[in-house]
Design a protein around this motif. Structure first.
Motif, mmCIF file in Angstrom:
data_model
loop_
_atom_site.group_PDB
_atom_site.id
_atom_site.type_symbol
_atom_site.label_atom_id
_atom_site.label_comp_id
_atom_site.label_asym_id
_atom_site.label_seq_id
_atom_site.Cartn_x
_atom_site.Cartn_y
_atom_site.Cartn_z
ATOM 1 N N ASP A 141 0.834 -1.207 0.000
ATOM 2 C CA ASP A 141 0.000 0.000 0.000
ATOM 3 C C ASP A 141 0.870 1.260 0.000
ATOM 4 N N THR A 142 1.947 1.232 0.786
ATOM 5 C CA THR A 142 2.853 2.385 0.822
ATOM 6 C C THR A 142 3.537 2.576 -0.528
ATOM 7 N N LYS A 143 3.963 1.461 -1.122
ATOM 8 C CA LYS A 143 4.605 1.533 -2.440
ATOM 9 C C LYS A 143 3.642 2.119 -3.467
ATOM 10 N N TYR A 144 2.399 1.662 -3.431
ATOM 11 C CA TYR A 144 1.399 2.165 -4.382
ATOM 12 C C TYR A 144 1.132 3.656 -4.136
ATOM 13 N N TYR A 145 0.998 4.032 -2.870
ATOM 14 C CA TYR A 145 0.709 5.435 -2.537
ATOM 15 C C TYR A 145 1.823 6.347 -3.030
ATOM 16 N N ASN A 146 3.049 5.968 -2.749
ATOM 17 C CA ASN A 146 4.186 6.805 -3.129
ATOM 18 C C ASN A 146 4.333 6.910 -4.647
ATOM 19 N N ALA A 147 3.968 5.812 -5.341
ATOM 20 C CA ALA A 147 4.090 5.818 -6.803
ATOM 21 C C ALA A 147 2.966 6.593 -7.466
ATOM 22 N N THR A 148 1.836 6.751 -6.773
ATOM 23 C CA THR A 148 0.643 7.329 -7.398
ATOM 24 C C THR A 148 0.365 8.766 -6.980
ATOM 25 N N ILE A 149 0.721 9.125 -5.754
ATOM 26 C CA ILE A 149 0.335 10.443 -5.237
ATOM 27 C C ILE A 149 0.908 11.575 -6.088
ATOM 28 N N GLY A 150 2.049 11.330 -6.740
ATOM 29 C CA GLY A 150 2.645 12.360 -7.588
ATOM 30 C C GLY A 150 1.852 12.657 -8.840
ATOM 31 N N THR A 151 0.941 11.750 -9.180
ATOM 32 C CA THR A 151 0.125 11.961 -10.397
ATOM 33 C C THR A 151 -1.222 12.596 -10.081
ATOM 34 N N VAL A 152 -1.522 12.747 -8.792
ATOM 35 C CA VAL A 152 -2.818 13.293 -8.377
ATOM 36 C C VAL A 152 -2.848 14.806 -8.621
ATOM 37 N N THR A 153 -3.937 15.267 -9.220
ATOM 38 C CA THR A 153 -4.063 16.700 -9.534
ATOM 39 C C THR A 153 -5.255 17.361 -8.844
ATOM 40 N N SER A 154 -6.033 16.564 -8.098
ATOM 41 C CA SER A 154 -7.184 17.156 -7.405
ATOM 42 C C SER A 154 -7.575 16.282 -6.220
ATOM 43 N N THR A 295 2.494 22.288 -8.724
ATOM 44 C CA THR A 295 2.564 22.032 -7.276
ATOM 45 C C THR A 295 2.152 20.589 -7.004
ATOM 46 N N PRO A 296 2.995 19.792 -6.340
ATOM 47 C CA PRO A 296 2.610 18.409 -6.017
ATOM 48 C C PRO A 296 1.590 18.395 -4.893
ATOM 49 N N ALA A 297 0.849 17.318 -4.808
ATOM 50 C CA ALA A 297 -0.156 17.203 -3.747
ATOM 51 C C ALA A 297 0.490 17.266 -2.370
ATOM 52 N N GLN A 298 1.705 16.724 -2.249
ATOM 53 C CA GLN A 298 2.415 16.741 -0.972
ATOM 54 C C GLN A 298 3.883 17.086 -1.188
ATOM 55 N N THR A 299 4.436 17.798 -0.220
ATOM 56 C CA THR A 299 5.874 18.029 -0.224
ATOM 57 C C THR A 299 6.563 16.739 0.194
ATOM 58 N N ALA A 300 7.856 16.659 -0.008
ATOM 59 C CA ALA A 300 8.621 15.470 0.373
ATOM 60 C C ALA A 300 8.504 15.213 1.868
ATOM 61 N N ALA A 301 8.539 16.312 2.662
ATOM 62 C CA ALA A 301 8.443 16.162 4.119
ATOM 63 C C ALA A 301 7.068 15.637 4.517
ATOM 64 N N ASN A 302 6.012 16.181 3.890
ATOM 65 C CA ASN A 302 4.656 15.717 4.201
ATOM 66 C C ASN A 302 4.438 14.266 3.768
ATOM 67 N N LEU A 303 5.034 13.901 2.632
ATOM 68 C CA LEU A 303 4.917 12.523 2.165
ATOM 69 C C LEU A 303 5.576 11.568 3.145
ATOM 70 N N ALA A 304 6.765 11.930 3.611
ATOM 71 C CA ALA A 304 7.473 11.079 4.575
ATOM 72 C C ALA A 304 6.680 10.967 5.875
ATOM 73 N N SER A 305 6.094 12.081 6.300
ATOM 74 C CA SER A 305 5.297 12.080 7.536
ATOM 75 C C SER A 305 4.049 11.214 7.387
ATOM 76 N N THR A 306 3.417 11.284 6.201
ATOM 77 C CA THR A 306 2.220 10.461 5.937
ATOM 78 C C THR A 306 2.580 8.982 5.954
ATOM 79 N N ASN A 307 3.692 8.645 5.326
ATOM 80 C CA ASN A 307 4.158 7.251 5.339
ATOM 81 C C ASN A 307 4.365 6.753 6.761
ATOM 82 N N GLN A 308 5.012 7.603 7.582
ATOM 83 C CA GLN A 308 5.279 7.200 8.962
ATOM 84 C C GLN A 308 3.985 7.030 9.748
ATOM 85 N N SER A 309 3.049 7.940 9.536
ATOM 86 C CA SER A 309 1.761 7.849 10.232
ATOM 87 C C SER A 309 1.000 6.588 9.828
#
Length: 689
Positions: A141-154, A295-309
Motif C-alpha cells: 500500500d505504501t509503495k502504491y501510494y508513493n508511486a501514485t500520489i505524484g500523479t494526483v491533480t485534485s 505544485t505536487p499534492a504533498q511536499t517530500a516532508a509531508n509525504l514522509a510524515s504520511t508514510n510514517q503515520s
C-alpha cells in the motif's frame, strides 16, 4: 468333465463378462439387491448377525461360510480394533479374519475431533501466511501510494482511488464510516493558516469549547466520585438514613457515568479535530479541490510524515506478525483446540475462535457469530449449502478447517483417506519393499521404507483433490508399490481415467480393467464425483470401499464355487489368481491349504511335502517361485495355465476330488506337520515356469 485348462482359460479370457453373467443369476442378484437395500439399516454387530441373509452374504464374501455358526467368535473378530496389533483379529494367523474385520467399522472408526492434527497444522500455516500477507500488504500500500500520489491533480482524484483514500484515512486516523466524503474533501481543500477555511471554521474553532467541556466533565466525574465515596461511608454510620443515601448514591453514579461518557466523546472530538487539522496541513489542494500549477499534492516532508503515520497506524499488524507474538498465539491455539467439543465451545473460546478467523483472513469483530456458525454447520458436499452461498473462499477454508455436523456436534475429519486406510497402505508399502530384499540389505531398506511411510502419512492430509494426488508422483508411486504394482508401467493419464470412473457402475473404466487393484486404489480415497475430498456417506457400518469390496468378493466367491461344482481345479486356479497379489512371502502360500495345493500341483511336488518343517517348505517355495512375479497378472496367468495342465494330469482317473476341503477352515497350514521326511521329495523337478 471339461479340462481344467479349458475351463480356467474360458473363464479368465473374458473374466469381466463372466462375472457379469454370474451377477445376473437370479439368486446372486437377489442376494446382492437385498444386501444393498438392508446393509444401511445395520448399526451393530448383532444387527448384522440377526439378519440371516446379510450375515451369510458377508461370511461368504470373505470365505468364512464354514465359520458362520461361530457367531461369538466372529463377533470378537468384527469388534477388533485393527489399529491395535494386539486386538483379537490381529492375533489370528488366518488373514481372512482380519479382512473380514476390515470390511466393517464396528471396531472403532475415525475419532470425532474438532480438528485433526493435519487440520491444526494447516490452519496454523494459514495464520502464519496471513500475518505475513498483512505485513506485505502494508508495504504494498505504501509503495502504491508513493508511486501514485505524484500523479494526483485534485482532491477528487485522490478520493476516487480506493487505495489512496484508505491509505490517507488510515494514516490520519479518519473513520470513513462516520465522516462523509464531502467533509473529507473540504478538509483536504482547507488551508490551516486561513482562519476562514473550512477546517478552522468547522473544527478548529470548536476546540476552546471542547476543552472547556472536557474540563467540566472531568470536574463532574471527580466530584461525583468523591460524593459516592462520602455517601458510602455515611451508610455505615449509626442513625444513617439508608434509603436517602442510596438514592443519592444512585444519582451520583448516573452523574459519574454521564461525565465519563462525555469525557470519552469529547476526547474523540478533540482527537478528530487534530486529525483533520493534520490532514489539511499535509496537502496543497486549493479551496476548490484543485492543485496550483506545478505544485505536487504533498511536499517530500509531508509525504514522509504520511508514510510514517500510516506505518504507525498498522502497529497491530506488525505486532501480530512478530515471531514472539505468533509463537504465543499459536501455543494458545494448540492448547485450546483439543478442548473444543462442539461448535458452541469454539465460539466461546476466543483463543481458538479469533485465531481461526484471522487465519483465513476474517475479522472476528466484523463477522457475526451467527454467520460463522452457519458456515461451520454447512455440508461441504452440498453445493447448495450455506457456505457456498456466501461466494467467499475464506468461509470455505474455515469450514474445511473444522469437523462439525449440521447440529454443531463433532464429526470425523475430512480427509482424502481415512486413518485406517492410511495405516494399511503404509504397512503394505513397507512389506512390499522388504519382502524381496536380501538379508544384508533388509535393515537399510526397511528403515527407508518406514521413512517413506511416515512421509506419506504426513503428506496425505494436504491432499484436497484427485488433481492434488496425481500431481504428487512420489505419493502415487508409494500407493502403487503398496498395491504390488510397478510405478514405471502406470501413467498419470491412466490413473486419471481410473479415478474418474463411477465405481458403483460395473461397466465403468475402472471396473472393466483386468487388474482390480486399480479400482481398489480409487475406492480407498474419499473423492466425490468432482474429484474433491468429501465426506462420503456410510452404508450402515461400511464405507464405500468396504461396501464395494464386499460386493466384489461375494461375486468372485460365487463364481469360484460354481466353477468348483463342475471342476474343482478351476476353483483352485481362480482362487490363486485372486489371492496372488496379496502374497508377500512363501509362508503366505504355506499358511493357506488351497494356495499350497496349487503350488505343489504346478510343480508336481508330493502332498507329503506338507509334513516337512515349515522353514524347509518355505525354501522349496522360494526355489520354484519368484514371488515378485505374483504381482504380474501375465506371469500369474502363465503359472496357472501350467497348474491347469498338471491338475488334469494328476486327476485324470480320479472320481473324487477333495478340493472342497481345502476351502473349509484353512488357517496356518501347519496343523498335522510331523518331523518325518519323505523319499518322494527326490522326485521333485525344478522346472521353470
Amino acid at each position: 468333465m471339461v479340462s481344467t485348462y479349458f475351463g480356467y482359460s474360458y473363464v479368465t479370457r473374458n473374466l469381466a463378462q463372466t462375472l457379469t453373467r454370474v451377477a445376473q443369476q437370479s439368486d446372486v442378484s437377489s442376494d446382492a439387491a437385498y444386501y444393498k437395500a438392508n446393509i444401511g439399516k445395520v448399526h451393530t454387530v448383532d444387527d448384522l448377525m440377526n439378519d440371516y441373509r446379510l450375515y451369510h452374504y458377508v461370511t461368504k464374501a470373505y470365505g468364512l461360510e464354514d465359520m458362520a455358526y461361530a457367531k461369538a467368535f466372529l463377533k470378537k473378530v468384527l469388534q477388533s480394533n485393527l489399529s491395535d496389533s494386539k486386538s483379537f483379529a490381529n492375533t489370528l494367523i488366518d488373514k481372512r479374519y482380519r479382512d473380514f474385520a476390515a470390511a466393517f467399522s464396528f471396531g472403532g472408526g475415525e475419532t470425532k475431533v474438532a480438528q485433526s492434527d493435519s487440520q491444526t497444522d494447516d490452519i496454523i500455516g494459514l495464520y502464519t501466511a496471513a500475518m505475513k500477507s498483512n505485513v506485505d500488504a502494508v508495504a504494498a500500500d505504501t509503495k502504491y501510494y508513493n508511486a501514485t500520489i505524484g500523479t494526483v491533480t485534485s482532491a477528487d482524484q485522490l478520493l476516487n482511488d480506493d487505495r489512496l483514500r484508505n491509505y490517507v484515512a488510515s494514516a490520519f486516523g479518519i473513520d470513513q464510516s462516520k465522516w462523509p466524503r464531502d467533509t473529507i474533501k473540504q478538509v483536504l481543500s482547507s488551508d490551516p493558516s486561513d482562519p476562514n477555511s473550512y477546517v478552522n471554521v468547522t473544527f478548529s474553532s470548536q476546540l476552546n469549547g471542547l476543552n472547556a467541556q472536557l474540563a467540566q466533565a472531568k470536574s463532574d466525574a471527580t466530584d461525583a466520585s468523591s460524593k459516592i465515596a462520602g455517601y458510602t461511608t455515611q451508610l455505615s454510620q449509626p442513625g444513617a438514613d439508608v434509603n436517602q443515601l442510596n438514592v443519592q448514591i444512585l444519582v451520583e453514579r448516573y452523574r459519574l457515568q454521564t461525565a465519563v461518557s462525555s469525557i470519552s466523546s469529547t476526547n474523540d472530538a478533540i482527537a478528530t479535530t487534530g486529525h483533520f487539522m493534520d490532514l489539511a496541513g499535509a496537502f496543497a489542494f486549493s479551496a476548490d479541490g484543485s492543485l496550483p500549477a506545478d505544485t505536487p499534492a504533498q511536499t517530500a516532508a509531508n509525504l514522509a510524515s504520511t508514510n510514517q503515520s500510516f506505518d504507525d497506524s498498522k502497529s497491530a499488524v506488525y505486532s501480530a506478525a512478530s515471531p514472539l507474538q505468533e509463537a504465543l498465539v499459536i501455543a494458545q491455539f494448540r492448547k485450546f483446540i483439543p478442548n473444543v467439543t462442539s461448535l458452541q465451545t469454539l465460539v466461546s473460546t476466543p483463543g481458538a475462535y479469533n485465531f481461526s478467523l484471522a487465519a483465513v483472513g476474517l475479522d472476528p469483530t466484523q463477522v457475526p457469530q451467527s454467520t460463522v456458525k452457519a458456515v461451520l454447520e454447512s455440508d461441504l458436499n452440498d453445493p447448495k449449502s450455506y457456505v457456498y452461498s456466501l461466494k467467499d473462499d475464506r468461509y470455505v477454508k474455515l469450514a474445511r478447517a473444522f469437523n462439525f455436523d449440521a447440529k454443531g456436534n463433532l464429526t470425523t475429519p475430512l480427509a482424502a483417506q481415512d486413518s485406517a486406510e492410511v495405516l494399511d497402505i503404509a504397512k503394505d508399502y513397507i512389506i512390499a519393499k522388504i519382502k524381496f530384499a536380501n538379508a544384508q540389505d533388509q535393515a537399510k531398506i526397511k528403515a527407508q521404507a518406514q521413512k517413506d511411510a511416515t512421509d506419506y502419512q504426513q503428506s496425505i492430509g494436504g491432499i484436497d483433490s484427485v488433481s492434488d494426488l496425481l500431481a504428487n508422483r512420489k505419493m502415487v508411486d508409494f500407493i502403487l508399490v503398496a498395491k504390488g504394482l510397478d510405478p514405471a508401467k502406470v501413467t498419470t493419464a491412466y490413473l486419471k481415467k481410473i479415478f474418474g470412473s463411477d465405481l458403483s457402475d460395473p461397466k465403468s473404466f475402472a471396473n472393466t480393467e483386468s487388474d482390480p487393484r486399480f479400482a481398489e486404489i480409487a475406492a480407498s480415497f474419499n473423492f466425490d464425483k468432482a474429484g474433491n475430498v468429501a465426506r462420503l456417506p456410510m452404508l450402515g457400518p461400511q464405507k464405500r470401499d468396504q461396501y464395494l469390496a464386499t460386493q466384489k468378493n461375494y461375486l468372485e466367491q460365487s463364481l469360484e464355487q460354481q466353477q468348483g461344482d463342475t471342476n474343482p481345479g478351476v476353483r483352485l486356479a481362480l482362487y490363486f489368481q485372486r489371492m496372488a497379489g496379496h502374497i508377500t512371502s512363501a509362508y503366505d502360500i504355506l499358511a493357506d491349504k488351497a494356495l499350497s495345493e496349487v503350488f505343489r500341483t504346478t510343480f508336481d511336488l508330493p502332498d507329503q511335502m506338507a509334513s516337512m518343517q515349515i522353514d524347509q517348505q518355505a525354501k522349496i517355495v522360494e526355489k520354484y517361485l519368484n514371488l515378485k512375479d505374483l504381482g504380474d497378472p501375465t506371469k500369474v496367468a502363465k503359472l496357472l495355465s501350467r497348474f491347469s495342465a498338471m491338475y488334469d494330469a494328476r486327476n485324470a482317473s480320479q472320481t473324487y476330488s477333495p478340493v472342497l476341503d481345502l476351502f473349509q477352515g484353512s488357517s496356518s497350514g501347519t496343523s498335522g506337520f510331523s518331523e518325518s521326511t519323505y523319499l518322494a521329495m527326490a522326485k521333485m523337478r525344478a522346472s521353470p515356469w
